[in-house]
Motif scaffolding. Structure first.
Motif, PDB file in Angstrom:
ATOM      1  N   ALA A  38      -8.333   7.109 -22.664  1.00 37.57           N
ATOM      2  CA  ALA A  38      -8.061   5.701 -22.313  1.00 37.57           C
ATOM      3  C   ALA A  38      -6.752   5.222 -22.909  1.00 37.57           C
ATOM      4  CB  ALA A  38      -9.215   4.822 -22.773  1.00 37.57           C
ATOM      5  N   LEU A  39      -6.474   5.561 -24.163  1.00 37.23           N
ATOM      6  CA  LEU A  39      -5.258   5.077 -24.816  1.00 37.23           C
ATOM      7  C   LEU A  39      -4.014   5.754 -24.255  1.00 37.23           C
ATOM      8  CD1 LEU A  39      -6.569   4.818 -28.481  1.00 37.23           C
ATOM      9  CD2 LEU A  39      -6.134   2.934 -26.877  1.00 37.23           C
ATOM     10  N   ASP A  40      -4.121   7.030 -23.922  1.00 39.40           N
ATOM     11  CA  ASP A  40      -2.991   7.687 -23.246  1.00 39.40           C
ATOM     12  C   ASP A  40      -2.685   6.987 -21.926  1.00 39.40           C
ATOM     13  OD1 ASP A  40      -2.576   9.556 -25.209  1.00 39.40           O
ATOM     14  OD2 ASP A  40      -3.661  11.181 -24.193  1.00 39.40           O
ATOM     15  N   ASP A  73       0.718   4.618 -20.777  1.00 32.29           N
ATOM     16  CA  ASP A  73       1.476   4.843 -19.540  1.00 32.29           C
ATOM     17  C   ASP A  73       1.569   3.560 -18.711  1.00 32.29           C
ATOM     18  OD1 ASP A  73       1.889   7.487 -20.153  1.00 32.29           O
ATOM     19  OD2 ASP A  73       0.192   8.228 -18.961  1.00 32.29           O
ATOM     20  N   GLN A  74       0.468   2.827 -18.607  1.00 28.19           N
ATOM     21  CA  GLN A  74       0.463   1.610 -17.797  1.00 28.19           C
ATOM     22  C   GLN A  74       1.297   0.505 -18.428  1.00 28.19           C
ATOM     23  OE1 GLN A  74      -0.811   1.425 -14.662  1.00 28.19           O
ATOM     24  NE2 GLN A  74      -1.138   3.625 -14.994  1.00 28.19           N
ATOM     25  N   VAL A  75       1.273   0.392 -19.739  1.00 25.96           N
ATOM     26  CA  VAL A  75       2.105  -0.597 -20.437  1.00 25.96           C
ATOM     27  C   VAL A  75       3.588  -0.292 -20.196  1.00 25.96           C
ATOM     28  CG1 VAL A  75       2.849  -1.371 -22.723  1.00 25.96           C
ATOM     29  CG2 VAL A  75       0.410  -1.211 -22.193  1.00 25.96           C
ATOM     30  N   HIS A  76       3.953   0.975 -20.324  1.00 20.19           N
ATOM     31  CA  HIS A  76       5.345   1.385 -20.108  1.00 20.19           C
ATOM     32  C   HIS A  76       5.747   1.172 -18.655  1.00 20.19           C
ATOM     33  CE1 HIS A  76       9.086   3.398 -20.774  1.00 20.19           C
ATOM     34  NE2 HIS A  76       8.765   4.475 -20.068  1.00 20.19           N
ATOM     35  N   ARG A  77       4.871   1.546 -17.735  1.00 22.37           N
ATOM     36  CA  ARG A  77       5.174   1.385 -16.314  1.00 22.37           C
ATOM     37  C   ARG A  77       5.331  -0.089 -15.946  1.00 22.37           C
ATOM     38  NH1 ARG A  77       1.369   3.514 -11.379  1.00 22.37           N
ATOM     39  NH2 ARG A  77       1.442   5.477 -12.541  1.00 22.37           N
ATOM     40  N   LEU A  79      13.807  -6.550 -22.494  1.00 23.41           N
ATOM     41  CA  LEU A  79      13.169  -7.243 -23.608  1.00 23.41           C
ATOM     42  C   LEU A  79      11.646  -7.263 -23.492  1.00 23.41           C
ATOM     43  CD1 LEU A  79      15.587 -10.303 -24.011  1.00 23.41           C
ATOM     44  CD2 LEU A  79      15.590  -8.142 -25.281  1.00 23.41           C
ATOM     45  N   THR A  80      11.125  -6.809 -22.361  1.00 23.49           N
ATOM     46  CA  THR A  80       9.684  -6.779 -22.173  1.00 23.49           C
ATOM     47  C   THR A  80       9.045  -5.751 -23.092  1.00 23.49           C
ATOM     48  OG1 THR A  80       9.931  -7.407 -19.848  1.00 23.49           O
ATOM     49  CG2 THR A  80       7.823  -6.442 -20.486  1.00 23.49           C
ATOM     50  N   ALA A  81       7.947  -6.131 -23.742  1.00 24.29           N
ATOM     51  CA  ALA A  81       7.256  -5.212 -24.639  1.00 24.29           C
ATOM     52  C   ALA A  81       6.854  -3.942 -23.899  1.00 24.29           C
ATOM     53  CB  ALA A  81       6.012  -5.886 -25.222  1.00 24.29           C
ATOM     54  N   GLY A  82       7.176  -2.800 -24.487  1.00 25.07           N
ATOM     55  CA  GLY A  82       6.830  -1.524 -23.887  1.00 25.07           C
ATOM     56  C   GLY A  82       7.883  -0.946 -22.969  1.00 25.07           C
ATOM     57  N   PHE A  83       9.057  -1.573 -22.893  1.00 27.21           N
ATOM     58  CA  PHE A  83      10.100  -1.077 -21.983  1.00 27.21           C
ATOM     59  C   PHE A  83      10.550   0.321 -22.389  1.00 27.21           C
ATOM     60  CE2 PHE A  83      14.344  -0.655 -20.204  1.00 27.21           C
ATOM     61  CZ  PHE A  83      14.183  -1.156 -18.923  1.00 27.21           C
ATOM     62  N   ARG A  84      10.731   0.525 -23.676  1.00 26.27           N
ATOM     63  CA  ARG A  84      11.028   1.864 -24.191  1.00 26.27           C
ATOM     64  C   ARG A  84       9.718   2.599 -24.444  1.00 26.27           C
ATOM     65  NH1 ARG A  84      12.546   1.700 -28.954  1.00 26.27           N
ATOM     66  NH2 ARG A  84      13.628   3.711 -29.070  1.00 26.27           N
ATOM     67  N   ARG A  85       9.725   3.879 -24.204  1.00 24.40           N
ATOM     68  CA  ARG A  85       8.493   4.659 -24.350  1.00 24.40           C
ATOM     69  C   ARG A  85       7.932   4.560 -25.766  1.00 24.40           C
ATOM     70  NH1 ARG A  85       4.470   6.771 -21.169  1.00 24.40           N
ATOM     71  NH2 ARG A  85       3.364   8.328 -22.391  1.00 24.40           N
ATOM     72  N   ASP A  86       8.818   4.626 -26.764  1.00 21.37           N
ATOM     73  CA  ASP A  86       8.358   4.527 -28.150  1.00 21.37           C
ATOM     74  C   ASP A  86       7.720   3.175 -28.428  1.00 21.37           C
ATOM     75  OD1 ASP A  86       9.224   7.070 -28.635  1.00 21.37           O
ATOM     76  OD2 ASP A  86      11.079   6.478 -29.645  1.00 21.37           O
TER      77      ASP A  86
END
Length: 333
Positions: free
Chosen positions: A94-96, A100-104, A113-120
């Motif tokens: 689920a967390l993996d 992915d969905q947050v980054h996408r 500036l959106t949270a999660g734009f960078r993979r890290d």
């Protein structure tokens, strides 16, 4: 997401085929291209990105719920030797997927500036989300106990946990609210809409809700973005905690995020069909009767009901400038 449309076999090919001419597809496709690219464009410049997937998020929510309540939503035959393995497996998947969905979602919005734009950043956000899951489970247990105490029809915890739409909605909201606070707002909103679809209960992920929250029946409940709900609050179906008006700036544009929804203090009960609008406060220990319209503050320990007709000839309650109901202190007549 790709959809294949069912159709009859056809030998027609290209825009010159009889079928294409019948629907004037060449002109239609061209007109839609002009709308999409020129006259009504809503896409940011730059590389096109995939939107987050509702189907993936539904699976993620199911996995998180199984991890929180493995014997109720997961597998009934879990024991002390394998339950932790099951929970860890569900959390890992689920967390993996959530990362992915947050980054996408951040890439799809297209704002760096959106949270999660960078993979890290997406990994860090998901890790912070995961760290709050034990506390969230404690809140959900308080909601479960409130439902058992507040509903005489409830016979046991399993019935409430897997059978009550209000319970499903609050589990989804507890998870969505964390994501909203961490800045993953598009994903949080999609989670809220999944709950809305599943239960008919519409809670904005920005709404702040205390412990021991119980929604009985639930169909048609609406709770707005800036609503604040205290502890041990119970509401019934078709209740609205909404905005009365929408402030604008000097140019007439809506001010986003302005506090515009009610504050409901601890130990309040709101019965079916009540509409409470604006940044008003419902005082601690108050009861709001069914089908009333409230637009001003309600003192502590009040009972608000529909106003009775002044005479026997009156057919409808007289309107109140304050609300559709009259606050009555507890113990008075």
């Amino acid at each position: 997401m790709k959809h294949d449309l069912a159709r009859e076999p056809s030998d027609d090919k290209g825009l010159d085929s009889p079928t294409q001419k019948r629907w004037q597809l060449e002109q239609l496709v061209a007109a839609l291209r002009v709308s999409r690219e020129e006259t009504h464009s809503i896409r940011r410049d730059g590389e096109a990105r995939r939107a987050p997937s509702r189907e993936a998020l539904q699976a993620i929510l199911d996995g998180l719920t199984e991890a929180l309540f493995p014997r109720h939503y997961g597998q009934f035959d879990l024991d002390g030797e394998n339950i932790d393995y099951f929970v860890g497996n569900r959390l890992s998947i689920a967390l993996d997927g959530l990362c992915d969905q947050v980054h996408r979602a951040a890439l799809f919005i297209g704002d760096e500036l959106t949270a999660g734009f960078r993979r890290d950043d997406a990994i860090d956000l998901t890790r912070r989300f995961a760290s709050q899951l034990p506390d969230v489970r404690g809140l959900i247990i308080s909601d479960l106990r409130a439902a058992f105490v507040g509903d005489p029809a409830a016979r046991n915890f399993p019935e409430i946990l897997i059978g009550y739409p209000g319970m499903t909605a609050i589990i989804h909201h507890r998870l969505a609210h964390i994501l909203h606070q961490l800045g993953a707002r598009l994903v949080a909103r999609l989670v809220a809409e999944i709950a809305h679809t599943r239960t008919g209960i519409d809670i904005h992920p920005g709404a702040s809700i205390g412990s021991g929250f119980f929604i009985d029946h639930g169909t048609g409940v609406v709770i707005g973005e800036t609503a604040i709900i205290g502890d041990n609050v119970r509401i019934y179906q078709a209740v609205t905690l909404g905005a009365r008006h929408f402030p604008t700036d000097d140019d007439g544009h809506l001010i986003k995020g302005d506090a515009r929804h009610p504050i409901v203090d601890d130990d309040v009960v709101i019965y079916a069909g009540a509409t409470i609008l604006g940044r008003i406060t419902i005082g601690r220990g108050s009861t709001i009767g069914g089908n009333v319209w409230v637009t001003q503050d309600v003192p502590r320990n009040s009972i608000v009901t529909q106003r009775r007709p002044a005479t026997s000839q009156a057919k409808w309650p007289a309107p109140s400038s304050a609300s559709g109901g009259a606050p009555v202190p507890r113990g008075s007549h």
